[in-house]
Motif scaffolding. Structure first.
Motif, mmCIF file in Angstrom:
data_model
loop_
_atom_site.group_PDB
_atom_site.id
_atom_site.type_symbol
_atom_site.label_atom_id
_atom_site.label_comp_id
_atom_site.label_asym_id
_atom_site.label_seq_id
_atom_site.Cartn_x
_atom_site.Cartn_y
_atom_site.Cartn_z
ATOM 1 N N GLU A 158 31.194 33.427 30.112
ATOM 2 C CA GLU A 158 29.821 33.851 30.410
ATOM 3 C C GLU A 158 29.416 33.502 31.842
ATOM 4 O O GLU A 158 28.414 34.009 32.344
ATOM 5 C CB GLU A 158 28.811 33.191 29.449
ATOM 6 N N ALA A 159 30.166 32.634 32.508
ATOM 7 C CA ALA A 159 29.801 32.157 33.843
ATOM 8 C C ALA A 159 30.300 33.069 34.967
ATOM 9 O O ALA A 159 29.988 32.845 36.133
ATOM 10 C CB ALA A 159 30.329 30.744 34.049
ATOM 11 N N GLY A 174 25.784 34.015 37.244
ATOM 12 C CA GLY A 174 24.481 33.562 37.740
ATOM 13 C C GLY A 174 24.507 33.613 39.253
ATOM 14 O O GLY A 174 25.314 34.293 39.867
ATOM 15 N N ALA A 175 23.654 32.899 39.866
ATOM 16 C CA ALA A 175 23.576 32.914 41.324
ATOM 17 C C ALA A 175 24.636 32.037 41.978
ATOM 18 O O ALA A 175 25.006 32.265 43.111
ATOM 19 C CB ALA A 175 22.189 32.473 41.766
ATOM 20 N N ALA A 213 27.689 30.517 47.629
ATOM 21 C CA ALA A 213 26.778 31.201 46.705
ATOM 22 C C ALA A 213 26.798 32.709 46.940
ATOM 23 O O ALA A 213 26.679 33.169 48.068
ATOM 24 C CB ALA A 213 25.366 30.665 46.886
ATOM 25 N N GLY A 214 26.975 33.453 45.861
ATOM 26 C CA GLY A 214 26.948 34.903 45.922
ATOM 27 C C GLY A 214 28.196 35.553 46.478
ATOM 28 O O GLY A 214 28.292 36.771 46.529
ATOM 29 N N GLU A 215 29.174 34.753 46.913
ATOM 30 C CA GLU A 215 30.402 35.321 47.471
ATOM 31 C C GLU A 215 31.436 35.554 46.368
ATOM 32 O O GLU A 215 31.614 34.716 45.484
ATOM 33 C CB GLU A 215 30.975 34.400 48.537
ATOM 34 N N PRO A 216 32.135 36.688 46.433
ATOM 35 C CA PRO A 216 33.126 36.999 45.403
ATOM 36 C C PRO A 216 34.477 36.326 45.675
ATOM 37 O O PRO A 216 34.741 35.881 46.788
ATOM 38 C CB PRO A 216 33.272 38.516 45.519
ATOM 39 N N ILE A 217 35.305 36.298 44.658
ATOM 40 C CA ILE A 217 36.702 35.890 44.778
ATOM 41 C C ILE A 217 37.515 37.180 44.703
ATOM 42 O O ILE A 217 37.453 37.900 43.702
ATOM 43 C CB ILE A 217 37.097 34.927 43.646
ATOM 44 N N GLU A 218 38.235 37.493 45.774
ATOM 45 C CA GLU A 218 39.043 38.718 45.810
ATOM 46 C C GLU A 218 40.239 38.577 44.877
ATOM 47 O O GLU A 218 40.864 37.522 44.806
ATOM 48 C CB GLU A 218 39.520 39.005 47.232
ATOM 49 N N LEU A 219 40.544 39.660 44.162
ATOM 50 C CA LEU A 219 41.630 39.681 43.181
ATOM 51 C C LEU A 219 42.597 40.813 43.490
ATOM 52 O O LEU A 219 42.241 41.768 44.186
ATOM 53 C CB LEU A 219 41.051 39.895 41.777
ATOM 54 N N PRO A 220 43.823 40.758 42.942
ATOM 55 C CA PRO A 220 44.709 41.913 43.053
ATOM 56 C C PRO A 220 44.033 43.124 42.410
ATOM 57 O O PRO A 220 43.283 42.982 41.445
ATOM 58 C CB PRO A 220 45.952 41.493 42.271
#
Length: 183
Positions: free
Chosen positions: A98-99, A115-116, A68-75
């Protein structure tokens, strides 16, 4: 996490005419070789600085969504998300736009849940992302272009090969310092 480039740039980071001029080459007889060198030097530079310069497509693969709340790192820099697909009970699903939201900062790009929370119970996550500074050499940072052109001369001029640790080479390497997005 695995990041794989699935669609290479279709345009060089440095215009072929400028590369010819820099090498003092007349005509297009050596264009194929110059193109390969520019592509190789650019790819190496991208790896060294942690950015991609020309528009290209990558897939980021994860076994599941992060916490929860953690990002996915991208190039970096990311331009747009093409799709976010995952499996739940062996059924592939595409996440609605939208998600999630794309977050592009000065030094990193990431995908965040709008969202969260990310969906739970999802596996085999594949994020397809278009990234780069743009689709023309004009969008590439000037110091990256200078570096590519200088390294191109090093490859074509055997006289400079023996002097790679000279003041000029040290200067060339300093050109990329402010492009680096990681230590």
């Amino acid at each position: 996490m695995t990041m794989v480039r699935t669609l290479a740039p279709v345009v060089l980071a440095v215009d072929i005419g400028l590369a010819r001029l820099n090498l003092r080459v007349d005509g297009g007889d050596m264009d194929a070789l110059i193109t390969l060198w520019v592509q190789g030097i650019t790819r190496k530079l991208e790896g060294d600085v942690g950015q991609v310069f020309m528009e290209q497509t990558w897939e980021v693969r994860l076994p599941s969504f992060p916490g929860a709340g953690e990002p996915i790192e991208l190039p970096h820099p990311a331009m747009e998300i093409t799709s976010v697909k995952y499996s739940t009970a062996d059924v592939e699903t595409e996440l609605a736009t939208e998600a999630y939201r794309l977050d592009v900062g000065n030094y990193s790009s990431s995908l965040l849940a709008a969202g969260a929370l990310w969906p739970t119970g999802a596996t085999d996550l594949v994020v397809t992302v278009k990234c780069g500074y743009g689709s023309t050499p004009a969008t590439v940072p000037e110091n990256a272009k200078l570096f590519i052109l200088a390294k191109l001369v090093e490859q074509f001029d055997p006289v400079t090969r023996a002097e790679r640790d000279t003041v000029q080479s040290i200067y060339l390497n300093s050109l990329i310092q402010d492009l680096k997005t990681y230590a």
